[in-house]
Design a protein around this motif. Structure first.
Motif, short mmCIF file in Angstrom:
data_model
loop_
_atom_site.label_atom_id
_atom_site.label_comp_id
_atom_site.label_asym_id
_atom_site.label_seq_id
_atom_site.Cartn_x
_atom_site.Cartn_y
_atom_site.Cartn_z
N ASP A 38 0.84 -1.21 0.00
CA ASP A 38 0.00 0.00 0.00
C ASP A 38 0.87 1.25 0.00
O ASP A 38 0.57 2.22 -0.72
N ALA A 41 2.29 1.76 -3.44
CA ALA A 41 1.26 2.28 -4.36
C ALA A 41 1.06 3.77 -4.14
O ALA A 41 0.94 4.54 -5.12
N HIS A 96 -5.77 2.27 2.64
CA HIS A 96 -4.32 2.13 2.49
C HIS A 96 -3.57 2.41 3.80
O HIS A 96 -2.36 2.21 3.87
N LYS A 252 -6.36 -6.32 -0.61
CA LYS A 252 -5.21 -5.50 -1.01
C LYS A 252 -5.18 -5.23 -2.51
O LYS A 252 -4.99 -4.08 -2.94
N ILE A 256 -5.74 -1.33 -4.11
CA ILE A 256 -4.63 -0.71 -4.84
C ILE A 256 -5.03 -0.43 -6.28
O ILE A 256 -4.73 0.64 -6.83
#
Length: 412
Positions: A38, A41, A96, A252, A256
């Motif tokens: 996270d 990203a 996130h 997840k 993302i």
């Protein structure tokens, strides 16, 4: 059981591993708390926003480059800032980070950052395209007051919508669940938000269609098609994600994906707005500007007056003789020129020594657009030329607007 602070109260919550196992079993999905992926990203998305910021800084540093000046940098910059704040709201909204402490104010991040600035982004795009429609289709100026009124309408509309949702009970919209460290967003709120967004972009689509016949250097029809395609793709993705993958923020990969798609679409719109003239400024600066000015000259004096059916719904640039022919178009220097044969590689310019009667630089600065000494003698006392009836719009380099050509396309 551990506790976490939510506002001023102490709230119980689960250990992250226990939370993940419990929610995975409850919703039959693989639940993953925020991880290093996270953070990566977020860093990548921030880097892309930084690159777009560099694009805008370069554009502002080269504001005197006329193809860039024609792109309405003020509104484009405001649109960019709205995307940055939209992305900031996506960080807690898409899970996130751990939703504790300041991040646990769910209504703040989801309503006032994610939703509000997503709407501001869309409505500012409407205003930007409405300005083109007002100038070229409605033949009305887009002045400073027009800009301020439009900006005020954008703020009032979006603040009203978000304020209503803020005042409604959290059980009907958004509320924090401290036990799971999560924001619960009701399905009704999702549907209402998505419906409003579809309505906004449907209005943008109508404006795109109206702009299809602008025949000028300000034509953004093809860019508009690309922008519309990007946004419709984003809306379809958002609709599917929010209505079908209801718990995507717990997975997840999906959270993302959602944040990256939002970031890519928002930045791509900015690049479609101003990317081309910026690249031309870097790699073909003088040649492209010369070609751009030639096209503007073609759209204005030479082509605009090659029309025997000029109406009175716009500013007249030249008096018509008894045969309804323009004295400007019959001028030998303009009427005999074939701009398609210009040799740009040799630096050829049809109006050398700044003798072009259409003063492009003055037009961009809102000054009289014609040099009286360079005009044919029959036109030097024409007040419509020296003082156009319609003041030039603040955002656009135009001094008047003609009726449609025989092919139905508008010219400046």
């Amino acid at each position: 059981m551990p506790v976490a602070t939510a506002g001023l109260a102490l709230q119980p919550h689960m250990d992250p591993d226990a939370r993940d196992k419990f929610l995975s079993g409850r919703y039959n999905i693989k639940v993953t708390s925020p991880t290093t992926d996270d953070n990566i990203a977020i860093a990548i998305c921030a880097g892309v926003f930084g690159l777009t910021a560099m694009l805008l800084v370069f554009a502002w540093c080269n504001y005197n480059y006329r193809p860039i000046r024609a792109k309405n940098l003020t509104w484009t910059t405001l649109i960019y800032l709205s995307t940055v704040l939209w992305f900031l709201g996506n960080i807690p909204s898409n899970g996130h980070v751990r939703i504790v402490g300041a991040w646990s104010n769910c209504k703040l991040w989801i309503i006032w950052f994610r939703v509000f600035f997503c709407y501001v982004f869309a409505t500012m795009c409407i205003v930007r395209f409405y300005a083109l429609d007002r100038v070229f289709n409605q033949k009305k100026p887009f002045t400073v007051w027009s800009s301020l009124i439009s900006g005020g309408a954008v703020i009032i509309l979006n603040v009203t919508y978000c304020l209503v949702n803020q005042l409604i009970s959290g059980s009907l919209t958004i509320e924090y669940v401290p036990l799971f460290e999560a924001c619960n967003v009701t399905q009704e709120f999702r549907i209402a938000a998505l419906t409003f967004m579809w309505i906004i972009w449907a209005a943008v689509g109508v404006l795109f269609f109206r702009l299809r016949n602008i025949q000028s250097t300000f034509n953004e029809f093809y860019e508009s098609i690309a922008i519309f395609a990007v946004i419709i793709g984003l809306l379809i993705e958002s609709t599917i994600t929010n209505l079908y993958y209801v718990y995507y923020i717990l997975e997840k990969r999906r959270r993302i994906q959602k944040t990256v798609v939002d970031m890519a679409a928002a930045n791509l719109v900015i690049w479609l707005f101003i990317g081309y003239p910026v690249f031309m400024c870097i790699f073909r600066r003088e040649k492209y500007e010369q070609q751009w000015l030639e096209k503007l000259a073609q759209d204005s004096p030479n082509h605009a007056f090659n029309n025997n059916n000029i109406t009175n719904n716009g500013t007249s640039y030249a008096k018509m003789n008894d045969n309804f022919e323009s004295t400007f178009y019959n001028d030998q220097r303009l009427g005999s020129m074939d701009m398609s044969t210009l040799d740009y590689n040799n630096g050829h310019h049809p109006f050398s020594n700044n003798s072009h009667p259409l003063n492009i630089e003055s037009a961009l600065n809102g000054e009289p657009i014609f040099d009286g000494n360079a005009l044919p003698s029959a036109m030097r006392n024409n007040l419509h030329i020296q003082r156009p009836e319609m003041n030039p719009p603040v955002m656009f380099a135009t001094a008047g607007y003609m009726g449609p050509n025989s092919n139905g396309r508008h010219v400046i």
